[in-house]
Design a protein around this motif. Structure first.
Motif, PDB file in Angstrom:
ATOM      1  N   LYS A 101       0.869  -1.178   0.000  1.00 59.93           N
ATOM      2  CA  LYS A 101       0.000   0.000   0.000  1.00 59.93           C
ATOM      3  C   LYS A 101       0.907   1.230   0.000  1.00 59.93           C
ATOM      4  CE  LYS A 101      -2.676   3.450   1.676  1.00 59.93           C
ATOM      5  NZ  LYS A 101      -2.249   4.662   2.418  1.00 59.93           N
ATOM      6  N   GLY A 118       0.949   5.371   0.046  1.00 58.30           N
ATOM      7  CA  GLY A 118       0.066   6.459   0.453  1.00 58.30           C
ATOM      8  C   GLY A 118      -0.049   7.549  -0.583  1.00 58.30           C
ATOM      9  N   SER A 151       0.530  10.971   0.420  1.00 56.27           N
ATOM     10  CA  SER A 151       1.026  12.199   1.055  1.00 56.27           C
ATOM     11  C   SER A 151       2.128  12.818   0.199  1.00 56.27           C
ATOM     12  CB  SER A 151       1.597  11.875   2.432  1.00 56.27           C
ATOM     13  OG  SER A 151       0.607  11.289   3.218  1.00 56.27           O
ATOM     14  N   ILE A 181       6.007  11.443  -1.868  1.00 56.57           N
ATOM     15  CA  ILE A 181       6.129  10.037  -2.276  1.00 56.57           C
ATOM     16  C   ILE A 181       6.616   9.972  -3.732  1.00 56.57           C
ATOM     17  CG2 ILE A 181       4.761   7.962  -2.808  1.00 56.57           C
ATOM     18  CD1 ILE A 181       3.173   8.611  -0.224  1.00 56.57           C
ATOM     19  N   GLY A 221      -3.280   5.406  -1.988  1.00 55.32           N
ATOM     20  CA  GLY A 221      -4.090   6.491  -1.434  1.00 55.32           C
ATOM     21  C   GLY A 221      -4.105   7.679  -2.377  1.00 55.32           C
ATOM     22  N   SER A 249       4.864   5.183   3.020  1.00 54.51           N
ATOM     23  CA  SER A 249       4.406   6.578   3.071  1.00 54.51           C
ATOM     24  C   SER A 249       5.599   7.522   2.993  1.00 54.51           C
ATOM     25  CB  SER A 249       3.582   6.772   4.344  1.00 54.51           C
ATOM     26  OG  SER A 249       3.038   8.062   4.370  1.00 54.51           O
ATOM     27  N   ASN A 250       5.418   8.753   3.455  1.00 51.26           N
ATOM     28  CA  ASN A 250       6.488   9.759   3.326  1.00 51.26           C
ATOM     29  C   ASN A 250       7.283   9.936   4.619  1.00 51.26           C
ATOM     30  OD1 ASN A 250       4.565  10.999   4.852  1.00 51.26           O
ATOM     31  ND2 ASN A 250       4.599  12.935   3.750  1.00 51.26           N
ATOM     32  N   VAL A 251       7.343   8.885   5.407  1.00 49.35           N
ATOM     33  CA  VAL A 251       8.126   8.873   6.659  1.00 49.35           C
ATOM     34  C   VAL A 251       8.921   7.556   6.684  1.00 49.35           C
ATOM     35  CG1 VAL A 251       6.778  10.405   8.180  1.00 49.35           C
ATOM     36  CG2 VAL A 251       5.988   8.079   7.787  1.00 49.35           C
ATOM     37  N   LEU A 297       7.290   4.149  11.703  1.00 47.21           N
ATOM     38  CA  LEU A 297       6.635   4.745  12.875  1.00 47.21           C
ATOM     39  C   LEU A 297       7.713   5.406  13.739  1.00 47.21           C
ATOM     40  CD1 LEU A 297       4.016   5.178  14.541  1.00 47.21           C
ATOM     41  CD2 LEU A 297       4.564   3.068  15.747  1.00 47.21           C
ATOM     42  N   LEU A 298       7.533   6.689  13.989  1.00 46.82           N
ATOM     43  CA  LEU A 298       8.525   7.443  14.768  1.00 46.82           C
ATOM     44  C   LEU A 298       8.043   7.576  16.213  1.00 46.82           C
ATOM     45  CD1 LEU A 298       9.114  10.259  12.094  1.00 46.82           C
ATOM     46  CD2 LEU A 298      10.465   8.170  12.441  1.00 46.82           C
ATOM     47  N   TYR A 353       7.619  11.768  16.553  1.00 45.99           N
ATOM     48  CA  TYR A 353       7.346  12.424  15.276  1.00 45.99           C
ATOM     49  C   TYR A 353       7.463  13.932  15.439  1.00 45.99           C
ATOM     50  CZ  TYR A 353       4.738  14.158  11.283  1.00 45.99           C
ATOM     51  OH  TYR A 353       4.373  14.844  10.156  1.00 45.99           O
ATOM     52  N   PHE A 357       2.262   6.400  20.033  1.00 43.88           N
ATOM     53  CA  PHE A 357       3.268   7.186  19.319  1.00 43.88           C
ATOM     54  C   PHE A 357       2.709   7.793  18.035  1.00 43.88           C
ATOM     55  CE2 PHE A 357       5.639   3.780  21.533  1.00 43.88           C
ATOM     56  CZ  PHE A 357       6.255   4.589  22.477  1.00 43.88           C
ATOM     57  N   GLN A 396       0.310   9.897  15.708  1.00 47.12           N
ATOM     58  CA  GLN A 396      -0.640  10.995  15.776  1.00 47.12           C
ATOM     59  C   GLN A 396      -1.609  10.879  14.615  1.00 47.12           C
ATOM     60  OE1 GLN A 396       2.054  14.374  15.944  1.00 47.12           O
ATOM     61  NE2 GLN A 396       3.074  13.178  17.507  1.00 47.12           N
ATOM     62  N   LYS A 447      -2.806   3.491  10.388  1.00 49.43           N
ATOM     63  CA  LYS A 447      -1.797   2.541   9.896  1.00 49.43           C
ATOM     64  C   LYS A 447      -1.481   1.511  10.982  1.00 49.43           C
ATOM     65  CE  LYS A 447       0.722   5.564   6.845  1.00 49.43           C
ATOM     66  NZ  LYS A 447      -0.030   5.250   5.640  1.00 49.43           N
TER      67      LYS A 447
HETATM   68  N1  LIG Z   1       4.586   8.727  15.028  1.00 53.20           N
HETATM   69  C1  LIG Z   1       4.534   8.980  13.710  1.00 53.20           C
HETATM   70  N2  LIG Z   1       5.460   8.452  12.892  1.00 53.20           N
HETATM   71  C2  LIG Z   1       5.403   8.682  11.556  1.00 53.20           C
HETATM   72  N3  LIG Z   1       4.467   9.461  10.955  1.00 53.20           N
HETATM   73  C3  LIG Z   1       3.518  10.019  11.722  1.00 53.20           C
HETATM   74  C4  LIG Z   1       3.520   9.797  13.128  1.00 53.20           C
HETATM   75  N4  LIG Z   1       2.462  10.462  13.643  1.00 53.20           N
HETATM   76  C5  LIG Z   1       1.835  11.057  12.613  1.00 53.20           C
HETATM   77  N5  LIG Z   1       2.462  10.817  11.449  1.00 53.20           N
HETATM   78  C6  LIG Z   1       2.006  11.327  10.139  1.00 53.20           C
HETATM   79  O1  LIG Z   1       1.372  10.279   9.419  1.00 53.20           O
HETATM   80  C7  LIG Z   1       1.526  10.529   8.037  1.00 53.20           C
HETATM   81  C8  LIG Z   1       1.265   9.280   7.239  1.00 53.20           C
HETATM   82  O2  LIG Z   1      -0.107   9.004   7.229  1.00 53.20           O
HETATM   83  P1  LIG Z   1      -1.067   9.420   6.024  1.00 53.20           P
HETATM   84  O3  LIG Z   1      -2.311   8.642   6.152  1.00 53.20           O
HETATM   85  O4  LIG Z   1      -1.149  10.895   5.935  1.00 53.20           O
HETATM   86  O5  LIG Z   1      -0.242   8.959   4.785  1.00 53.20           O
HETATM   87  P2  LIG Z   1      -0.523   8.178   3.495  1.00 53.20           P
HETATM   88  O6  LIG Z   1      -0.746   6.758   3.809  1.00 53.20           O
HETATM   89  O7  LIG Z   1       0.702   8.517   2.712  1.00 53.20           O
HETATM   90  O8  LIG Z   1      -1.795   8.834   2.803  1.00 53.20           O
HETATM   91  P3  LIG Z   1      -3.200   8.307   2.173  1.00 53.20           P
HETATM   92  O9  LIG Z   1      -4.217   8.559   3.213  1.00 53.20           O
HETATM   93  O10 LIG Z   1      -3.392   9.147   0.980  1.00 53.20           O
HETATM   94  O11 LIG Z   1      -3.084   6.870   1.831  1.00 53.20           O
HETATM   95  C9  LIG Z   1       2.944  11.045   7.927  1.00 53.20           C
HETATM   96  O12 LIG Z   1       3.111  11.865   6.791  1.00 53.20           O
HETATM   97  C10 LIG Z   1       3.106  11.853   9.218  1.00 53.20           C
HETATM   98  O13 LIG Z   1       2.840  13.215   8.973  1.00 53.20           O
END
Ligand SMILES: Nc1ncnc2c1ncn2[C@@H]1O[C@H](COP(=O)(O)OP(=O)(O)OP(=O)(O)O)[C@@H](O)[C@H]1O
Length: 267
Positions: free
Chosen positions: A5, A7, A9, A12, A36, A191-193, A196-197, A200, A221, A223, A229
């Motif tokens: 999957k 995302g 954001s 990417i 996404g 995703s763009n991270v 899991l941080l 964050y 952890f 937010q 996820k």
């Molecule tokens: N602890 C954390 N670690 C990593 N990311 C975090 C954390 N808490 C919040 N985030 C946020 O979660 C985002 C990823 O979730 P998001 O659903 O926005 O992404 P996606 O899967 O790329 O998008 P889509 O909904 O389009 O599929 C990150 O870009 C970051 O801003």
């Protein structure tokens, strides 16, 4: 079978994701891509004069309030621009990809939730006219037909309600339900991270491993949208998927790196 999957954001690198998938597909790996489109949906909704509205439930989960107009914009972006952009990339790389939403052939099915409880200015309000839901059932027939005939399915929300109404569902949890239904060996949530941080947005605080029997305790952890996820990962491992990896889709070989253990590994 691997369910990937990716995302929607900002940041990417879809070229990198598709190139990696194409190489693995050519080597004979069976995979399915779910994607996404939240970032682009927000931009298009603003441009069309119907800005996105996010609501937070009393338990702290954030979701997009999806009235009918938002649903139509959502479909334009997810099923249109995003889905066809990915299918085109894969086709150019020699992969016979087929793009479908969860509505097509009722691949993703669930209950339509017309109202949502949202905290606004410290008060809980009930908002009606929401087109959302959760995937409760995955109808794998069409996917198996496609895979069996050599096509790579590229799937995206919305899902279908039991009444056949389009509903906005979380892509991570839909991918988790798909991975369970297909008895996938691994589910990658890219995703763009980096993963899991713990703190964050400090990328050096990457959590490297989460034990499969303790995923929920890591919700603290995550937010807002990251919570879904973590929830999806918990649902996947509880449903029998051996490995879930939160990986980075911003560069390099995102799928290969995640399968090699980069990111956060839940197992
Ligand atoms: N602890 C954390 N670690 C990593 N990311 C975090 C954390 N808490 C919040 N985030 C946020 O979660 C985002 C990823 O979730 P998001 O659903 O926005 O992404 P996606 O899967 O790329 O998008 P889509 O909904 O389009 O599929 C990150 O870009 C970051 O801003």
């Amino acid at each position: 079978m691997i369910v990937v999957k990716v995302g929607g954001s900002a940041g990417i690198d879809y070229d990198a994701v598709c190139a990696d998938i194409a190489a693995r597909w050519a080597a004979g790996e069976k995979l399915i891509l779910v994607h996404g489109g939240s970032g682009e949906t927000n931009r298009v909704a603003e441009a069309l004069g119907h800005p996105p509205k996010f609501v937070t439930s009393p338990s702290g989960y954030t979701s997009r309030f999806t009235d009918r107009q938002t649903l139509e914009i959502f479909e334009m972006v997810y099923c249109g621009k995003m889905n066809k952009g990915i299918v085109e990339r894969l086709q150019r790389l020699g992969v016979n990809a087929v793009g479908l939403s969860g509505l097509d052939g009722r691949i993703f099915e669930g209950r339509h939730k017309d109202s949502v409880r949202a905290v606004e200015n410290g008060k809980v309000k009930v908002l009606r006219g929401d087109h959302t839901g959760t995937v409760e059932k995955v109808n794998t027939g069409l996917i198996e037909l496609l895979l069996g005939a050599g096509y790579l399915p590229v799937l995206t929300p919305p899902a279908s309600s039991y009444e056949g109404v389009a509903i906005n569902v979380d892509g991570d949890r839909a991918a988790a339900a798909l991975a369970v239904a297909l008895k996938a060996d691994a589910l990658l949530l890219l995703s763009n991270v980096p993963g899991l941080l713990r703190a964050y947005p400090d990328e050096s605080s990457l959590i490297r491993e989460i034990p499969a029997n303790d995923v929920e305790s890591y919700l603290e952890f995550a937010q807002d949208r990251m919570k879904k996820k973590v929830l999806g990962a918990a649902e996947a491992v509880q449903g029998g998927v051996r490995r879930v990896i939160f990986g980075d889709a911003r560069a390099g070989q995102p799928v290969t790196a995640a399968l090699d253990g980069a990111g956060t590994v839940v197992q």
